[in-house]
Design an enzyme around this catalytic site. Structure first.
Site, PDB file in Angstrom:
ATOM      1  N   LYS A  19       0.765  -1.025   0.041  1.00  0.00           N
ATOM      2  CA  LYS A  19      -0.092  -0.024  -0.068  1.00  0.00           C
ATOM      3  C   LYS A  19       0.975   1.533  -0.174  1.00  0.00           C
ATOM      4  O   LYS A  19       1.897   1.331   0.520  1.00  0.00           O
ATOM      5  CB  LYS A  19      -0.731  -0.028   1.427  1.00  0.00           C
ATOM      6  CG  LYS A  19      -2.059   1.006   1.043  1.00  0.00           C
ATOM      7  CD  LYS A  19      -3.160   0.377   0.317  1.00  0.00           C
ATOM      8  CE  LYS A  19      -4.547   0.727   0.598  1.00  0.00           C
ATOM      9  NZ  LYS A  19      -5.398  -0.281   0.151  1.00  0.00           N
TER      10      LYS A  19
ATOM     11  N   GLY B  37     -18.288   7.389  -2.311  1.00  0.00           N
ATOM     12  CA  GLY B  37     -17.251   7.241  -3.506  1.00  0.00           C
ATOM     13  C   GLY B  37     -17.625   6.186  -4.557  1.00  0.00           C
ATOM     14  O   GLY B  37     -18.577   5.834  -4.486  1.00  0.00           O
ATOM     15  N   ASN B  38     -16.506   5.733  -5.058  1.00  0.00           N
ATOM     16  CA  ASN B  38     -16.551   4.510  -6.106  1.00  0.00           C
ATOM     17  C   ASN B  38     -17.187   3.267  -5.330  1.00  0.00           C
ATOM     18  O   ASN B  38     -17.830   2.400  -6.130  1.00  0.00           O
ATOM     19  CB  ASN B  38     -15.177   4.124  -6.290  1.00  0.00           C
ATOM     20  CG  ASN B  38     -14.963   3.498  -7.690  1.00  0.00           C
ATOM     21  OD1 ASN B  38     -15.950   3.670  -8.454  1.00  0.00           O
ATOM     22  ND2 ASN B  38     -13.856   2.959  -8.066  1.00  0.00           N
TER      23      ASN B  38
ATOM     24  N   GLY C  79     -18.977   3.105  -2.092  1.00  0.00           N
ATOM     25  CA  GLY C  79     -20.326   3.249  -1.420  1.00  0.00           C
ATOM     26  C   GLY C  79     -21.468   3.777  -2.459  1.00  0.00           C
ATOM     27  O   GLY C  79     -22.712   3.141  -2.272  1.00  0.00           O
TER      28      GLY C  79
HETATM   29  N1  GLU Z   1      -7.436  -0.008  -2.899  1.00  0.00           N
HETATM   30  C1  GLU Z   1      -8.173  -1.104  -3.000  1.00  0.00           C
HETATM   31  C2  GLU Z   1      -8.136  -2.108  -1.829  1.00  0.00           C
HETATM   32  O1  GLU Z   1      -7.973  -1.669  -0.867  1.00  0.00           O
HETATM   33  C3  GLU Z   1      -7.699  -2.084  -4.414  1.00  0.00           C
HETATM   34  C4  GLU Z   1      -6.123  -2.192  -4.332  1.00  0.00           C
HETATM   35  C5  GLU Z   1      -5.768  -2.848  -5.885  1.00  0.00           C
HETATM   36  O2  GLU Z   1      -6.488  -2.950  -6.749  1.00  0.00           O
HETATM   37  O3  GLU Z   1      -4.726  -3.458  -5.890  1.00  0.00           O
HETATM   38  O4  GLU Z   1      -8.318  -3.069  -1.864  1.00  0.00           O
END
Ligand code: GLU
Length: 407
Positions: free
Chosen positions: A103, A217-218, A220
């Protein structure tokens, strides 16, 4: 105790105990493999340079390349990024995709940046981390306040530095930039597949089931629309500024009102609620789809929902989790409920690496069985050990990670 990384470690310890995890593996899993901390100097539109702080945590790659989004938010911190990368490891393993956990984030309020400042910031961030990412190394994607367009800038910058194409290095791209059909709605769609399975187990009837969604957002926004399509009664929604509640909430009117006024509040025929109040409404299903640490020991006893579907990452603290369990609330954990996003990122990666293009129908035809299988495995694990669904997901995931760790 609202340090997300400490919370993640409490969850790890809980699962380790149940599954009798090898103590050396347990110890190793308490630390990320690597955390990059970078400065991100950006030339602002007024000519001045502003320096932002960026991170990328690569937690574990036993199952495949590190995988996870990049977040632009003023509350990003080292411990938050570490926790989120740990949860990505658990999430990818829960749904059994060959990806590890990673992340990233930048401490920034991106709403205060112009589009060109945002582009320059995204490119500089990639210049700082590019040697440590790639389709076989670490594959970033969107997260809070990052978009397909931003992923396109990032991939472009990465490929320029690399000197050749590597479209699988970043997922969540726009279709024109090599993105996958379905990625935009995939997180919500995956959550809906999970809700459908849960409804079968608990005997929930959509037409008699009320739902409150925190976050527009995307995740909810689409979740509310798809659940409504299934017949559920969406009675409350909120964005970062607050929300509204009505037994007869009209979603079309709500989205239109938000577009016109910039806020969901003050919609005729509804009652304004704060984000905190939304969590405590008398509904059957609560869907936190915004930030972490929303359900804590301070408000947990006021939660009236019987089911919580965690579409945000880390919305429930471990202390609150314990109390919810005692109160008989079923919590579908983030690492299962919102895994449709990363699973579809994985499908995008496969398409990029193999130079294929799948239709949305093909993507969802793969996503649905993947989510249902993960749900069934987590449910079985819960029954086997008489534990909550989160601990069950962790047990299942960490079994997979541990079996591939080199030690
Ligand atoms: N940000 C999203 C998550 O927390 C997707 C991560 C991704 O697609 O690598 O799962």
């Amino acid at each position: 105790m609202n340090n997300p990384f400490e919370n993640a470690l409490v969850q790890l310890d809980k699962a380790a105990k149940i599954m009798n995890l090898d103590k050396n593996i347990h110890e190793t899993l308490k630390y990320p493999d690597r955390v990059l901390m970078v400065s991100v100097p950006v030339q602002m539109d007024n000519g001045e340079t502003k320096v932002f702080s960026g991170f990328r945590s690569q937690y574990n790659n036993a199952l495949g390349p590190y995988k996870g989004g990049i977040r632009y938010h003023q509350n990003v911190s080292l411990d938050e990024v570490k926790a989120l990368s740990f949860w990505m490891m658990v999430k990818c393993a829960t749904v059994n995709i060959p990806m590890g956990g990673g992340k990233g984030g930048i401490i920034v309020n991106s709403k205060e940046l112009s589009e060109s400042e945002l582009e320059r910031m995204s490119r500089v961030y990639i210049q700082k981390i590019w040697r440590n990412i790639g389709s076989q190394i670490d594959v970033p994607a969107p997260d809070m306040y990052t978009t397909p367009k931003i992923m396109g800038w990032m991939l472009n910058e990465f490929e320029k530095l690399l000197g050749h194409a590597d479209p699988g290095a970043i997922t969540g791209k726009a279709i024109a930039d090599g993105g996958s059909a379905g990625r935009e709605t995939a997180t919500a769609q995956g959550g809906v597949y999970v809700v459908r399975e849960l409804a079968k187990k608990l005997g929930l009837k959509p037409a008699e089931t009320t739902v409150a969604v925190q976050g527009m957002g995307n995740v909810g926004g689409f979740m509310a629309k798809i659940l409504r399509g299934d017949g559920y009664k969406i009675v409350a929604m909120s964005d970062s500024k607050g929300g509204v509640y009505s037994e007869n909430l009209n979603l079309e009117a709500l989205f239109k009102h938000k577009e016109e006024t910039g806020s969901v509040q003050n919609l005729e025929g509804t009652q304004n609620v704060t984000n905190a109040e939304l969590l405590e409404l008398p509904v059957d299903i609560l869907v936190p789809a915004a930030m972490e640490n929303q359900i804590t020991k301070d408000n947990v006893n006021k939660i009236k929902a019987k089911v919580i579907v965690e579409m945000a990452n880390g919305p429930t603290t471990p202390e609150a989790d314990e109390i919810l369990k005692q109160n008989g609330v079923v919590v579908v954990p983030d690492v299962l409920a919102n895994a449709g996003g990363v699973a579809t990122s994985y499908f995008e990666w496969v398409q990029n690496v193999k130079n294929e293009k799948w239709t949305e129908v093909e993507v969802f035809a793969k996503l649905e069985p993947l989510m249902i299988k993960a749900f069934d495995e987590v449910w079985e694990t819960k029954e086997k050990y008489s534990i909550d669904l989160r601990t069950a997901a962790f047990v299942k995931a960490i079994e997979r990670v541990a079996s591939k760790m080199k030690h």
